[in-house]
Design an enzyme around this catalytic site. Structure first.
Site, PDB file in Angstrom:
ATOM      1  N   ASN A 113       6.563 -16.102   1.048  1.00  0.00           N
ATOM      2  CA  ASN A 113       6.477 -14.535   1.142  1.00  0.00           C
ATOM      3  C   ASN A 113       6.529 -14.581   2.915  1.00  0.00           C
ATOM      4  OD1 ASN A 113       3.949 -12.441   1.762  1.00  0.00           O
ATOM      5  ND2 ASN A 113       6.123 -11.497   1.186  1.00  0.00           N
ATOM      6  N   HIS A 126       2.159 -16.303   1.958  1.00  0.00           N
ATOM      7  CA  HIS A 126       2.427 -15.821   3.069  1.00  0.00           C
ATOM      8  C   HIS A 126       2.315 -16.568   4.426  1.00  0.00           C
ATOM      9  CE1 HIS A 126       3.794 -12.251   5.934  1.00  0.00           C
ATOM     10  NE2 HIS A 126       3.072 -12.872   6.592  1.00  0.00           N
ATOM     11  N   CYS A 155      -4.899 -10.183   2.794  1.00  0.00           N
ATOM     12  CA  CYS A 155      -4.817  -8.977   3.671  1.00  0.00           C
ATOM     13  C   CYS A 155      -5.521  -9.369   5.056  1.00  0.00           C
ATOM     14  CB  CYS A 155      -5.643  -7.780   2.868  1.00  0.00           C
ATOM     15  SG  CYS A 155      -5.351  -6.337   3.991  1.00  0.00           S
ATOM     16  N   VAL A 157       0.875  -1.354  -0.055  1.00  0.00           N
ATOM     17  CA  VAL A 157       0.163   0.160   0.066  1.00  0.00           C
ATOM     18  C   VAL A 157       0.981   1.290  -0.102  1.00  0.00           C
ATOM     19  CG1 VAL A 157      -1.867   1.209   1.302  1.00  0.00           C
ATOM     20  CG2 VAL A 157      -1.774  -1.172   1.284  1.00  0.00           C
TER      21      VAL A 157
END
Length: 316
Positions: free
Chosen positions: A215, A185, A115, A33
């Site tokens: 990740n 992730h 997210c 972001v």
């Protein structure tokens, strides 16, 4: 939306899947972001970053508003490839419509299923999608059915479940629907700064035949190599490590002055807003400045003041 921008050295492979079939670990700049915009992507590509993502874009806003498209997505014709546009979406047709808009300018889209921020989860975006494998399948399938470019990729980025069997099931269902690759992730939705579960990424990789990207907590080229060996992942995706050192993938231990000079040149040429220009420099100089220097540099309030500081202290 589209500008000529800064010329950069062209990448040898223009299509993401070519990178994954190159035999080399694919080095990727994560969707961040505010930060992984054109200027920063241009910088890291100069230092051996193979593939870049845009920041996460809310697909519904992007489709509905020309203003959102112009502010959220900027690229150029020459150097900003290969490029993946990451979308937050919860409806298949909305994701399709967004993918069709960016298809002429990018090399693929990525569905954010990772997210963990409360606003995203509350809206039905991000990491809550790891609990909706059929919806993820539907969105991937819709994009494939409506994009007629066979070289365009459709990928997903996920977090892991507490019960890893659920994650493997999600990934296998996504693979069966034709997803190009999966970025993992290695933390659950609840985990923030806990150690990354690289063992989980290894199990997911062993359960799939498509490429897997690892990740989480990769801060140096050595870290990237270690994570590749630990997980068998086909690629590594880095966020904060690249913010702190955009030359990381080129093997630098800390940001070289040459990289700082490159950032100044690129940011000024592309008209980067001051706050973003300054914040990137604060990250880059974190490990090469003293506490006293930080106190001075971090409160500078204009581009000219920053340029004077860099010239006086570092000859940049």
């Amino acid at each position: 939306m589209i500008g000529d921008g800064v010329e950069t050295k062209p990448c040898q492979a223009k299509v993401p899947m070519d990178l994954f079939h190159s035999g080399q670990v694919v080095k990727i700049c994560a969707p961040m972001v505010r930060y992984s915009k054109l200027a920063f992507r241009t910088l890291v590509r100069k230092y051996k970053c193979d593939l870049c993502y845009t920041p996460m874009i809310v697909a519904a806003d992007f489709v509905r508003s020309a203003k959102a498209r112009d502010s959220e997505f900027t690229t150029n014709k020459v150097g900003d490839h290969p490029l993946i546009v990451q979308f937050a979406a919860k409806e298949a047709q909305v994701l399709c419509d967004a993918a069709r808009i960016v298809c002429p300018f990018a090399d693929g889209v990525d569905l954010n299923c990772g997210c963990p921020q409360r606003w995203a989860m509350a809206e039905g975006y991000g990491a809550c999608l790891i609990n909706k494998p059929e919806l993820v399948q539907d969105m991937v399938r819709h994009v494939w059915n409506q994009i007629d470019n066979p070289r365009f990729s459709v990928s997903i980025k996920i977090r892991i479940h507490e019960d890893l069997k659920r994650t493997v099931d999600l990934c296998q269902k996504a693979e069966a629907t034709g997803v190009s690759w999966i970025t993992v992730h290695g933390r659950s939705i609840e985990e923030r700064h806990q150690p990354v579960h690289y063992d989980a990424i290894k199990i997911i990789k062993q359960s799939l035949s498509i490429p897997v990207v690892a990740n989480g907590d990769i801060k140096s080229l050595k870290d990237a190599e270690n994570v590749h060996h630990l997980t068998g992942a086909d690629g590594v995706m880095v966020a904060r490590g690249l913010l702190a050192n955009p030359a990381m993938f080129a093997g630098y231990q800390e940001t070289p002055l040459e990289c700082i000079q490159d950032w100044v040149n690129i940011a000024l040429e592309l008209g980067t807003p001051f706050t973003c220009f300054h914040h990137h420099l604060m990250y880059m100089m974190e490990h090469i400045t003293s506490k006293q220097e930080k106190k001075v540099f971090n409160v500078l309030s204009s581009t000219s003041a920053v340029l004077d500081y860099l010239n006086d202290r570092y000859g940049v």
